[in-house]
Structure formats: C-alpha cells, structure tokens
Enzyme design. Structure first.
Site: not given
Ligand SMILES: NC(=O)c1ccc[n+]([C@@H]2O[C@H](COP(=O)([O-])OP(=O)(O)OC[C@H]3O[C@@H](n4cnc5c(N)ncnc54)[C@H](OP(=O)(O)O)[C@@H]3O)[C@@H](O)[C@H]2O)c1
Length: 285
Positions: A60-62, A101-102, A125, A150
C-alpha cells in the site's frame, strides 16, 4: 494450502513472518520488485506461478502526510493496484484479503464505528483506501476487506517503535491526547488471520470487516502504556493535536467495532494492554 503476501517488506508482512515462525502455513512473500501491484499482468503472472489459495495484499501507499501531495500515486496503488489484485484473484478463484484503515471515517462521533457506518475520509490517504474498497467490491464480491487502526509492531516504521526509542533516549516526549482509537499489534492480527485461514472460516467470509483490540485509548494513553512497561524514566506530556500541525487531517475518534470479524473468523479477541505485553516480548527490528 498456500498463502501469498504482497508488500513482502511491509510491517504487516514482517509481523506475519513472526507469527508463522513454526512454518505451519506455506506463505510466499513478494516484495515490490517481485510484484508491483499496479501492474495487472504481473498479478496474473504471480498468481499463475504460485497458485495460492489465499492472497493477502499488504502492499500500500501508506505515507499519510505525503499522500496529501501525491493523491494520484496513492490512488494508483491503494485503489487501482488493490482492484487489480482482487480481479486477478476472482478470475483464479482464490480468496483475496485487503487491509484497509479507520482513516475512511471522519471520527466526529465518539461511538465505535461499525461496517455499516457512513464513511467520510478526511485525508488523501483515507480517500485512496476507501476508493480501493469500492473498486474491490465492484470486481470481486468474494473479497475480504479488513479495516484496522494504528498498526504497530517491532517491525517497520510505527508509533510504538518511535516511542520506545525516544523513551530510551530519556528526552521529554509530548504526545497528543485528542485522537482516540485502539492500537493494533500487527503480530496478533496476523496470527488471528492465519488461524482464520487454517480453521476454514476465511473461505466463508466476504465483504467488509473491522478488526480491533479490546479497549480504546488516545495516542498519549498508548505512549503511557509503553513507557510504564520499560525500565526507564522519562517525562511524558499530553498535548493537543494543534501542537503538531499536520497536512493530513486525522479522525478524532476512530475506534472500530470488531464484533462482525470475531464472530465470522472464529478467533479470540485480545485487549490492547495484553497485546502490548506480547509485543514487548519481541526484540525491535
Ligand atoms: N500502519 C498503520 O498504522 C496502518 C493503519 C491502518 C491500516 N493500515 C494498512 O495496513 C496495510 C499494511 O500496512 P503496513 O504498516 O504494514 O505498511 P508499510 O509497512 O508502510 O508497507 C507498505 C509496503 O507496500 C509496498 N508497496 C508500496 N507500493 C507498492 C507497489 N506499487 N507494489 C508493491 N508493493 C508496494 C512498500 O514497498 P517498499 O518497501 O518497496 O516501499 C511497503 O513494503 C496497508 O494496507 C495499510 O494501508 C496500516
């Protein structure tokens, strides 16, 4: 049974590696170089090569702040990329699971949000993730979308790791106390997802689910919980969000009501304090 996880270097994927250390489930992790989720042909090729039963899209784009300036890019990954995955899985007949996400909520009402509540994202986002949910629904009615809030763990970049490092330095730390939800330990989440895959419930699930830990806290309360568990002393001060102006607006209250998920998945809930205890047993990576 094979599970394929995209975003192989994401915090979530690293957490899943930790929860599947026994290797009970056969999991293939694909990083961005191996599968760019914005490339539909690449999705098809990877699904053909690995023939998974379940795909978890953790790519994801996070970057919530940067997304304010890069909404198109956020949409390309979080909406188009997610929908490509859902469509490719629908054609192959494998289960597609999307993390969301929330931040799809505006957080104006202090009542835990259910899957039926109206969305109104305040940030680029949040809009891109909501668009992803909608597009997935259009192409794959069997897909599972799980909203979480979170996300934290000893892996990747997250609030928990930032706090531990700041507390260990011993500087004064200021944390906002006017945003409320529940923290989600990514290891506990991935453990439960794997259990729901193993117990066969995931197969029967479809549509939107909220996943959350029991209880609700502000970022300040969460930081206090972390500090209380560390053998260090540090001054921790609660502040209003206005002290840290951000480009992206965040919901003030986004606790998710997760009843539907736990009923469907046949796994047990964990409360946020116990979950934090569990997280702190794992070394920071
Ligand atoms: N973090 C939070 O607090 C949170 C909260 C609610 C929901 N979420 C959701 O939970 C999920 C996981 O979050 P996370 O925190 O584990 O994310 P993260 O650590 O930011 O990792 C996102 C990953 O997506 C990869 N990515 C980005 N663009 C891509 C593309 N076009 N093709 C393939 N890979 C790509 C990135 O690759 P690179 O390593 O190469 O950049 C990165 O490894 C996401 O869907 C996010 O929206 C997160």
């Amino acid at each position: 049974m094979k599970v394929l996880v995209t975003g192989g270097n994401s915090q979530f994927a690293q957490a899943l590696r930790e929860s599947n250390r026994s290797g009970n489930i056969d999991v293939e992790y694909l990083n961005r170089e191996e599968l760019d989720i914005t490339d539909f042909e690449a999705w098809n090729a990877c699904l053909k090569k690995f023939n998974p039963s379940v795909v978890i899209n953790a790519a994801a784009y996070t970057n919530v702040e940067k997304a304010e300036d890069e909404e198109q890019l956020a949409l390309a990954v979080n909406a188009d990329g997610a929908a490509f995955g859902a469509l490719a899985c629908e054609r192959l007949g494998c289960k597609y699971i999307q993390l969301s996400t929330d931040y799809v909520f505006d957080g104006k009402e202090p009542i835990p949000r259910t899957e039926n509540d109206l969305t109104n994202p305040l940030s680029s986002y949040g809009r891109s993730k909501l668009k992803g949910e909608e597009k997935i629904g259009e192409v794959n009615s069997d897909a599972v979308i799980i909203r979480v809030s979170w996300l934290y763990s000893p892996f990747g970049k997250n609030f928990y790791k930032t706090m531990v490092k700041l507390f260990q330095k011993g500087d004064e730390v200021k944390v906002v106390n006017d945003q409320i939800a529940s923290p989600t330990n990514a290891v506990e989440l991935s453990l439960r997802l794997l259990q729901a895959i193993e117990n066969g419930r995931v197969k029967k699930m479809s549509g939107l689910y909220h996943y959350a830990e029991k209880g609700e806290v502000s970022w300040f309360d969460f930081a206090r919980g972390i500090l209380d568990r560390l053998p260090v002393t540090c001054k921790l001060t609660a502040v209003d969000s206005s002290v840290f102006p951000t480009k992206a607006e965040r919901p003030a209250y986004s606790k998710l009501n997760a009843e539907r998920f736990f009923e469907a998945a046949g796994v047990t809930e964990i409360d946020w304090e116990h979950s934090l205890d569990e997280c702190m047993k794992i070394e920071l990576k």
